[in-house]
Design a protein around this motif. Structure first.
Motif, PDB file in Angstrom:
ATOM      1  N   GLY A  93      57.206 -53.426 -17.258  1.00  0.00           N
ATOM      2  CA  GLY A  93      58.395 -54.100 -16.748  1.00  0.00           C
ATOM      3  C   GLY A  93      58.814 -53.682 -15.361  1.00  0.00           C
ATOM      4  O   GLY A  93      59.949 -53.948 -14.949  1.00  0.00           O
ATOM      5  N   ALA A  96      61.927 -54.188 -12.268  1.00  0.00           N
ATOM      6  CA  ALA A  96      62.834 -54.966 -13.106  1.00  0.00           C
ATOM      7  C   ALA A  96      63.266 -56.218 -12.354  1.00  0.00           C
ATOM      8  O   ALA A  96      63.782 -56.128 -11.239  1.00  0.00           O
ATOM      9  N   ASP A 101      65.206 -58.431 -18.294  1.00  0.00           N
ATOM     10  CA  ASP A 101      64.481 -57.162 -18.331  1.00  0.00           C
ATOM     11  C   ASP A 101      65.480 -56.009 -18.354  1.00  0.00           C
ATOM     12  O   ASP A 101      66.258 -55.831 -17.417  1.00  0.00           O
ATOM     13  N   ARG A 105      60.996 -50.489 -21.585  1.00  0.00           N
ATOM     14  CA  ARG A 105      59.606 -50.048 -21.713  1.00  0.00           C
ATOM     15  C   ARG A 105      59.213 -48.990 -20.696  1.00  0.00           C
ATOM     16  O   ARG A 105      58.207 -48.303 -20.859  1.00  0.00           O
TER      17      ARG A 105
END
Length: 374
Positions: A93, A96, A101, A105
């Motif tokens: 991710g 971002a 998002d 992760r």
């Protein structure tokens, strides 16, 4: 951020950044936050190449008609290693983009160990850290380059038909178990070096180390506790290792206790297993010397036999706990024979502390943990 700003302010490119990384590695300044690469021989390969000088790297290519277009020049494509290495963090991710998002992760980065093949070492230990530092993203703690396997002494090839394929591995796991196969590949060769796989070597190591040593120690310990103490782990005369118990067990136990976490952190799996096996060897010698099966014939020696068998049972607990990360299923079955539920989730230095097996625990005799192969 300050590091990146200094590079930009002084108009320094990747060549300067690589040189600074190499100098920092030589001075030992990267050994905590970023272990330049392991094993040591691989690290030396990279530093030797760096010493020859490095030019700046172009991140695009104009000679390709495939790949990702450069956003500012559709005639250029992103250099494949810039694209490939970026996947480690873009898959998590980064960066971002948008409200959808949440960055959850990115908790998986930085990696504590990034495992790669030795043929792509340069890209992961030179290009990759430079990219991350330019982005102000944390470096992986370790980049570890693994070696290659040959098969029965020969390089694997289609013409020889000697690949250790998925089907072959499945067959071996069916015969020996997944745990034993994993044990062999981590034990046979120091992790990171090239090694040779053979069925004969697998059988030989299985019989010698697992069936004859680990399995035999478990079996004879549980059998004697069943026979002489009605299946209940006896209490030792002293909680600490003293006298003859210390003579045999103290040194290998201390080596395992003091070195296990550092050895595992360095991916020295074969060395880690050897430290556990040293404890097994000491325990088997201890039984052969003290001969509890003879002492048990004299009722006056009951307390002494109890100390011996507690020492053996506690050693088995520690050994199986040490091998649990490599053989989780087999060691769980072995620990159940000692009356324990399974692997201890605590840190290794706590698991290996002497006295973890409670006297009064009911053992559960079962068949051989590692039946010998003919």
């Amino acid at each position: 951020g300050q590091y990146r700003a200094a590079l930009e302010e002084n108009d320094l490119g990747i060549a300067s950044e690589v040189r600074m990384l190499a100098e920092a590695s030589e001075l030992g300044l990267l050994t905590i936050g970023f272990c330049f690469n392991l094993p040591e021989a691989r690290r030396n390969e990279v530093l030797s190449k760096l010493a020859q000088g490095v030019d700046d790297l172009s991140i695009s290519r104009s000679t390709l008609d495939w790949g990702i277009e450069m956003p500012n020049d559709p005639e250029h494509r992103v250099y494949v290693w810039i694209d490939a290495l970026s996947n480690y963090i873009t898959a998590l991710g980064f960066p971002a983009v948008g409200d959808a998002d949440d960055g959850a992760r990115m908790k998986y980065w930085p990696a504590n160990v990034q495992l790669i093949g030795k043929d792509i070492l340069w890209f992961h230990t030179v290009y990759w850290p430079c990219m991350l530092m330019a982005l102000d993203v944390e470096l992986p703690q370790t980049v570890f380059a693994h070696g290659w396997w040959t098969s029965e002494g020969k390089k694997m090839s289609k013409s020889l038909g000697n690949f250790i394929s998925r089907e072959v591995i499945a067959e071996l796991c069916e015969e020996y178990s997944r745990d034993v196969f994993r044990y062999f590949v981590l034990r046979e060769v120091p992790f990171g070096l090239d090694g040779d796989f053979s069925r004969e070597a697998l059988k030989r190591r299985y019989n010698a180390e697992l069936a004859n040593d680990v399995g035999n120690l478990l079996s004879r310990t549980v059998n004697m506790v069943e026979r002489y103490f009605d299946g209940v782990v006896p209490a030792p005369a002293e909680q600490a290792l003293t006298g003859q118990e210390a003579e045999f067990m103290a040194d290998p136990l201390t080596r395992l206790q003091d070195g296990a976490e550092e050895i595992m952190a360095g991916c020295q799996f074969s060395e880690y297993v050897r430290a556990a096996l040293d404890l097994v060897t000491a325990a088997n010698r201890y039984i052969d010397t003290t001969e509890p099966f003879k002492l048990a014939k004299d009722p006056a020696q009951r307390d002494r036999v109890g100390t011996i068998l507690y020492t053996c049972a506690e050693t088995v607990r520690i050994v199986l706990s040490a091998l649990a990360p490599i053989m989780p299923e087999k060691t769980e079955a072995g620990l159940k024979q000692l009356g324990l539920a399974g692997a201890d989730p605590r840190p290794l230095h706590e698991v290996f502390r002497w006295g973890g097996l409670a006297p009064g625990t009911q053992v559960a005799k079962a068949g051989p943990l590692f039946p010998r192969k003919q």
